[in-house]
Motif scaffolding. Sequence first.
Motif, short mmCIF file in Angstrom:
data_model
loop_
_atom_site.label_atom_id
_atom_site.label_comp_id
_atom_site.label_asym_id
_atom_site.label_seq_id
_atom_site.Cartn_x
_atom_site.Cartn_y
_atom_site.Cartn_z
N SER A 70 0.85 -1.19 0.00
CA SER A 70 0.00 0.00 0.00
C SER A 70 0.88 1.24 0.00
O SER A 70 2.04 1.19 0.37
N MET A 71 0.29 2.34 -0.42
CA MET A 71 0.95 3.64 -0.41
C MET A 71 0.38 4.41 0.78
O MET A 71 -0.84 4.47 0.95
N VAL A 72 1.26 4.97 1.60
CA VAL A 72 0.83 5.74 2.76
C VAL A 72 0.94 7.23 2.43
O VAL A 72 2.00 7.68 1.96
N VAL A 73 -0.14 7.95 2.65
CA VAL A 73 -0.15 9.40 2.46
C VAL A 73 -0.19 10.03 3.85
O VAL A 73 -1.19 9.91 4.56
N ASP A 74 0.90 10.66 4.25
CA ASP A 74 0.97 11.35 5.53
C ASP A 74 0.34 12.73 5.38
O ASP A 74 0.73 13.50 4.51
N CYS A 75 -0.62 13.04 6.24
CA CYS A 75 -1.38 14.28 6.15
C CYS A 75 -1.20 15.11 7.41
O CYS A 75 -1.18 14.56 8.52
N LYS A 76 -1.10 16.42 7.24
CA LYS A 76 -0.88 17.30 8.40
C LYS A 76 -2.14 17.56 9.20
O LYS A 76 -2.08 17.83 10.39
N ASP A 77 -3.32 17.49 8.56
CA ASP A 77 -4.55 17.83 9.27
C ASP A 77 -5.76 17.17 8.58
O ASP A 77 -5.61 16.46 7.58
N GLN A 78 -6.93 17.43 9.15
CA GLN A 78 -8.16 16.83 8.62
C GLN A 78 -8.44 17.27 7.19
O GLN A 78 -8.93 16.48 6.38
N ALA A 79 -8.14 18.51 6.86
CA ALA A 79 -8.38 18.99 5.49
C ALA A 79 -7.59 18.16 4.48
O ALA A 79 -8.12 17.78 3.43
N GLU A 80 -6.33 17.86 4.80
CA GLU A 80 -5.54 17.02 3.89
C GLU A 80 -6.06 15.60 3.85
O GLU A 80 -6.13 14.99 2.79
N VAL A 81 -6.44 15.06 5.01
CA VAL A 81 -7.02 13.72 5.04
C VAL A 81 -8.23 13.67 4.11
O VAL A 81 -8.35 12.77 3.27
N ASP A 82 -9.11 14.64 4.26
CA ASP A 82 -10.33 14.66 3.44
C ASP A 82 -10.01 14.78 1.96
O ASP A 82 -10.60 14.08 1.13
N HIS A 83 -9.07 15.65 1.61
CA HIS A 83 -8.69 15.82 0.19
C HIS A 83 -8.22 14.49 -0.41
O HIS A 83 -8.71 14.08 -1.47
N PHE A 84 -7.29 13.84 0.25
CA PHE A 84 -6.74 12.60 -0.30
C PHE A 84 -7.71 11.43 -0.18
O PHE A 84 -7.81 10.60 -1.08
N TRP A 85 -8.44 11.35 0.93
CA TRP A 85 -9.40 10.26 1.10
C TRP A 85 -10.47 10.30 0.02
O TRP A 85 -10.71 9.32 -0.67
N TYR A 86 -11.09 11.45 -0.14
CA TYR A 86 -12.17 11.54 -1.12
C TYR A 86 -11.63 11.49 -2.55
O TYR A 86 -12.27 10.91 -3.43
N GLY A 87 -10.47 12.08 -2.79
CA GLY A 87 -9.88 12.05 -4.12
C GLY A 87 -9.49 10.65 -4.55
O GLY A 87 -9.85 10.18 -5.63
N LEU A 88 -8.74 9.95 -3.69
CA LEU A 88 -8.26 8.62 -4.05
C LEU A 88 -9.35 7.56 -4.03
O LEU A 88 -9.27 6.58 -4.76
N SER A 89 -10.37 7.74 -3.20
CA SER A 89 -11.41 6.72 -3.12
C SER A 89 -12.48 6.86 -4.19
O SER A 89 -13.33 5.97 -4.35
N GLU A 90 -12.44 7.95 -4.97
CA GLU A 90 -13.43 8.15 -6.03
C GLU A 90 -13.42 6.96 -6.99
O GLU A 90 -12.42 6.67 -7.63
N GLY A 91 -14.53 6.26 -7.05
CA GLY A 91 -14.64 5.08 -7.90
C GLY A 91 -14.01 3.84 -7.31
O GLY A 91 -14.03 2.78 -7.93
N GLY A 92 -13.46 3.96 -6.11
CA GLY A 92 -12.80 2.82 -5.45
C GLY A 92 -13.62 2.29 -4.29
O GLY A 92 -14.85 2.42 -4.29
N GLN A 93 -12.94 1.73 -3.30
CA GLN A 93 -13.62 1.13 -2.16
C GLN A 93 -12.99 1.61 -0.86
O GLN A 93 -11.78 1.40 -0.66
N PRO A 94 -13.78 2.19 0.04
CA PRO A 94 -13.23 2.55 1.34
C PRO A 94 -12.96 1.30 2.15
O PRO A 94 -13.64 0.28 2.00
#
Length: 156
Positions: free
Chosen positions: A75-99
């Motif tokens: 897996s690829m780990v994306v280290d995020c500084k705050d909730q805004a970054e978590v949300d950006h990468f979570w929603y961006g990368l999961s688009e069309g994928g599976q949480p």
Amino acid sequence: MQKITPFLWFDNQAEEAINFYTSVFRNSSIGKVARYGEAGPGPAGSVMVAEFELEGMRFTALNGGPMFKFTEALSMVVDCKDQAEVDHFWYGLSEGGQPGQCGWLKDKFGLSWQVVPEALPRLLGDPDPARAGRVMQAMLQMTRIEVDKLEKAHAG
């Protein structure tokens, strides 16, 4: 020069994947792209191998055919500084994928990602086992990591 480069094998979606990843990561670029010619084995003009960069890390993508698929073993780990970054990468990368659970997800190509706020390892590493345990229990209930809920669990 980066000594080790992740090499990602796709069936025939390498170009779509690198366009997707470079749209999600702001600090990204597409490098050299080699395309199949008339001799194949892929369709003429389609990507054979392409280099791309995400947040300063180089990757290579190959359209190699359907023989191999991604698994959660990598897996690829994306280290995020705050909730805004978590949300950006979570929603961006999961688009069309599976949480998945605990910040894990599979993108639409089947590649696994972990989207992790800096608060998670810090709170899990608390020397007080009760506080760290509450954080662990809170995390186990989450798909996308929510920093405020982790901090509330940590505080008790």
